[in-house]
Write a protein that holds these residues in place. Sequence first.
Motif, PDB file in Angstrom:
ATOM      1  N   GLU A  68       0.889  -1.347   0.103  1.00  0.00           N
ATOM      2  CA  GLU A  68      -0.169   0.053  -0.064  1.00  0.00           C
ATOM      3  C   GLU A  68       0.946   1.246   0.045  1.00  0.00           C
ATOM      4  N   GLY A  69       2.171   1.256  -0.047  1.00  0.00           N
ATOM      5  CA  GLY A  69       3.054   2.179   0.176  1.00  0.00           C
ATOM      6  C   GLY A  69       2.913   3.653  -0.775  1.00  0.00           C
ATOM      7  N   CYS A  70       2.725   3.114  -2.095  1.00  0.00           N
ATOM      8  CA  CYS A  70       2.804   4.071  -2.971  1.00  0.00           C
ATOM      9  C   CYS A  70       1.308   4.637  -3.508  1.00  0.00           C
ATOM     10  N   LEU A  71       0.593   4.450  -2.698  1.00  0.00           N
ATOM     11  CA  LEU A  71      -0.884   5.065  -2.779  1.00  0.00           C
ATOM     12  C   LEU A  71      -0.942   6.412  -3.112  1.00  0.00           C
ATOM     13  N   VAL A  72      -1.264   7.005  -4.086  1.00  0.00           N
ATOM     14  CA  VAL A  72      -1.452   8.547  -4.427  1.00  0.00           C
ATOM     15  C   VAL A  72      -2.644   8.829  -5.002  1.00  0.00           C
ATOM     16  N   ARG A  73      -3.044  10.140  -4.923  1.00  0.00           N
ATOM     17  CA  ARG A  73      -4.016  10.531  -5.633  1.00  0.00           C
ATOM     18  C   ARG A  73      -3.569  11.157  -7.017  1.00  0.00           C
ATOM     19  N   VAL A  74      -4.213  10.522  -8.295  1.00  0.00           N
ATOM     20  CA  VAL A  74      -3.661  11.103  -9.430  1.00  0.00           C
ATOM     21  C   VAL A  74      -4.573  11.873 -10.274  1.00  0.00           C
ATOM     22  N   ASP A  75      -4.467  13.262 -10.475  1.00  0.00           N
ATOM     23  CA  ASP A  75      -5.559  13.974 -10.758  1.00  0.00           C
ATOM     24  C   ASP A  75      -6.791  13.895  -9.944  1.00  0.00           C
ATOM     25  N   ASP A  76      -7.872  13.238 -10.659  1.00  0.00           N
ATOM     26  CA  ASP A  76      -9.118  13.184  -9.768  1.00  0.00           C
ATOM     27  C   ASP A  76      -9.406  11.875  -9.123  1.00  0.00           C
ATOM     28  N   GLU A  77      -8.471  10.877  -9.326  1.00  0.00           N
ATOM     29  CA  GLU A  77      -8.674   9.536  -9.044  1.00  0.00           C
ATOM     30  C   GLU A  77      -7.765   9.346  -7.741  1.00  0.00           C
ATOM     31  N   PRO A  78      -8.362   8.528  -6.734  1.00  0.00           N
ATOM     32  CA  PRO A  78      -7.696   8.450  -5.538  1.00  0.00           C
ATOM     33  C   PRO A  78      -7.297   6.977  -5.450  1.00  0.00           C
ATOM     34  N   ASN A  79      -6.379   6.729  -4.562  1.00  0.00           N
ATOM     35  CA  ASN A  79      -5.942   5.379  -4.259  1.00  0.00           C
ATOM     36  C   ASN A  79      -5.284   4.738  -5.634  1.00  0.00           C
ATOM     37  N   VAL A  80      -4.324   5.409  -6.394  1.00  0.00           N
ATOM     38  CA  VAL A  80      -3.663   5.103  -7.322  1.00  0.00           C
ATOM     39  C   VAL A  80      -2.330   4.435  -6.970  1.00  0.00           C
TER      40      VAL A  80
ATOM     41  N   LEU B 120       1.558   4.357 -15.301  1.00  0.00           N
ATOM     42  CA  LEU B 120       2.809   4.384 -16.054  1.00  0.00           C
ATOM     43  C   LEU B 120       2.525   6.207 -16.460  1.00  0.00           C
ATOM     44  N   ALA B 121       3.764   6.703 -16.603  1.00  0.00           N
ATOM     45  CA  ALA B 121       3.820   8.297 -16.764  1.00  0.00           C
ATOM     46  C   ALA B 121       3.462   8.397 -18.065  1.00  0.00           C
ATOM     47  N   ARG B 122       2.429   9.425 -18.472  1.00  0.00           N
ATOM     48  CA  ARG B 122       2.226  10.117 -19.520  1.00  0.00           C
ATOM     49  C   ARG B 122       2.504  11.509 -19.723  1.00  0.00           C
ATOM     50  N   GLY B 123       2.756  12.084 -18.765  1.00  0.00           N
ATOM     51  CA  GLY B 123       3.141  13.461 -18.543  1.00  0.00           C
ATOM     52  C   GLY B 123       2.205  14.423 -18.691  1.00  0.00           C
ATOM     53  N   GLY B 124       2.355  15.285 -17.530  1.00  0.00           N
ATOM     54  CA  GLY B 124       1.318  16.375 -17.242  1.00  0.00           C
ATOM     55  C   GLY B 124       0.402  16.013 -16.042  1.00  0.00           C
ATOM     56  N   GLU B 125       0.438  14.794 -15.496  1.00  0.00           N
ATOM     57  CA  GLU B 125      -0.503  14.373 -14.161  1.00  0.00           C
ATOM     58  C   GLU B 125      -0.172  15.267 -13.128  1.00  0.00           C
ATOM     59  N   SER B 126      -1.285  15.151 -12.148  1.00  0.00           N
ATOM     60  CA  SER B 126      -0.936  15.741 -10.819  1.00  0.00           C
ATOM     61  C   SER B 126      -1.070  14.914  -9.805  1.00  0.00           C
ATOM     62  N   LEU B 127      -0.033  14.698  -9.022  1.00  0.00           N
ATOM     63  CA  LEU B 127      -0.102  13.456  -8.036  1.00  0.00           C
ATOM     64  C   LEU B 127      -0.010  14.369  -6.808  1.00  0.00           C
ATOM     65  N   ARG B 128      -1.094  13.868  -5.810  1.00  0.00           N
ATOM     66  CA  ARG B 128      -1.047  14.477  -4.466  1.00  0.00           C
ATOM     67  C   ARG B 128      -1.213  13.308  -3.271  1.00  0.00           C
ATOM     68  N   SER B 129      -0.383  13.701  -2.142  1.00  0.00           N
ATOM     69  CA  SER B 129      -0.492  12.646  -1.015  1.00  0.00           C
ATOM     70  C   SER B 129      -2.018  12.717  -0.316  1.00  0.00           C
TER      71      SER B 129
END
Lengths: 93, 440
Positions: B79-91, B97-106
């Motif tokens: 569970e160590g790397c769970l982050v919110r990517v754009d609007d999706e929680p628990n990614v 995989l990186a596409r570019g332009g994502e926003s990651l939040r803890s």
Amino acid sequence: MSEKTMACRCEDVTLDEIERAIADGHDDLESLKRYTGFGTGWCQGRQCVTVCALALAAKTGEAPRAPITPRPPAQPAHLGALASLAKRAPEEG
Amino acid sequence: MTARRLAASEIAKGTALARRVAAATSAAGVSFEHDGERVRAFEGEPLAIALLAADRLVLSRSPKLHRPRGATCLRGHCEGCLVRVDDEPNVMACRALARGGESLRSQNAFPNAALDVFSVTDWFFPRGMDHHHLFVGAGRAVNETMQYFARKMSGLGTLPEAPRAFAEARRLRVDALVVGAGASGVAAANALCRKGFDVALADVSPRVGGSRLDDPTDAGEPDAPDARVRLRLGAAAVACFDDSTLLEDAEGVLEVRARVRVFATGTHDVVGAFAGNDLPGVLTARAFCRALCHGALAGERVVVAGEGPWSRRAREALAQVAGARCEAASPASLAALGSRRVERVVTSADGSEARCDALVVEGTAAASYELAGQAGAALRWSEARACFEPACDDDGATDAPGVFVCGSLRLGGASLEARAADGARVGARAAEHLAGGSAR
């Protein structure tokens, strides 16, 4: 603050809690899971079942009998994706 | 900077590691944001590996005690790397995989995972948070107030702002489904296909090859599945019901109905029980090797604990990196120390202490029995492997009709050749079952 030994990372259950629960009589994995909550988090036991089974074997001197029941989902899935099963596309193949 | 991106000039020329890194870093450079900082990545690289290469180790906080956590297995098993990517929680940042332009939040941390003020909880509960006795004796009102705060402060992220639309579930009927496209799964699928059966082969990874893709000491090409095999990559097997197996990929759910299922799901890398075993910077040996294959060095000073195939590969590959230092430690009497990431490793047996940036652990390679168990295979404890495993005969047939297991799932740490041979053997037995030539 990192002196704790984690038995289950997902649910923050320490090895100390597991050992106390075993001492309180929870001497099989299923009962141990229900009491401490280990294995009920994100990874559903991938990490902690082995750690807790070894802790149990060390305390009781017996080989562990059975793991906690592996239930779906085997890995995290989107509920929205699963809900789409209600309206199924025709079978291919 | 301690964890960092390797330059090609730092890796010994002509080695498997040099070839792996050159292939992984040939993609276009992109960038994304993580808690407001820009992070560089290669297109198609797992986000968690790009974060590791940028020395951003603390990615999340544990749900109750708010302990710092980071990527540990790098393959979707923790569970160590769970982050919110754009609007999706628990990614899982190790699978995205990186596409570019994502926003990651803890998630579940204030102001972010690196500096979470709620980490005081960890100090407040020195032996863990036992909810059976937590404020139970202090009266109902106090107990209910504490429960309210505990629930507010724990959990995993918040819901997306807008509901996501999923495609209609797809359905597929085949003779055989093989789950896991490593050496044994591909061999099993090919054996079934060459007997004339309609075979689907699924793997959560976007590529065929399984564990071989993470090996920095072997840049060889994995065996390819037969062109007639219905390959479903990037598809996670999430559940088994009766003869049906549910896969989830980027589009949604695929329900596969098959008369025979062969599980080649490999193993989970278990970090053992030692003090500080959840600190960021503690990585499984396979995770360390996987990151290295992408040109991400998890630390300049590395302590390797435990003997096994992945710690041997880690040591061999580190010897090919200029300036990297590597020490050995026993996993039996280990303590990892540090405030937000591993800084020191103490071996309690002899009191020796080593400063380090990464602790690389070869723990138990525990059989990934979950799906086989759901499909009906009996599970048993293996004393030799120190884990549960599916019970099966010499040909990988379990007690459940039409359910077979092969590869490291049943063999543990066998060689690549042994796993491929096992897949072929179990695939041939599964083909016999389909042809009606077997009681099972």
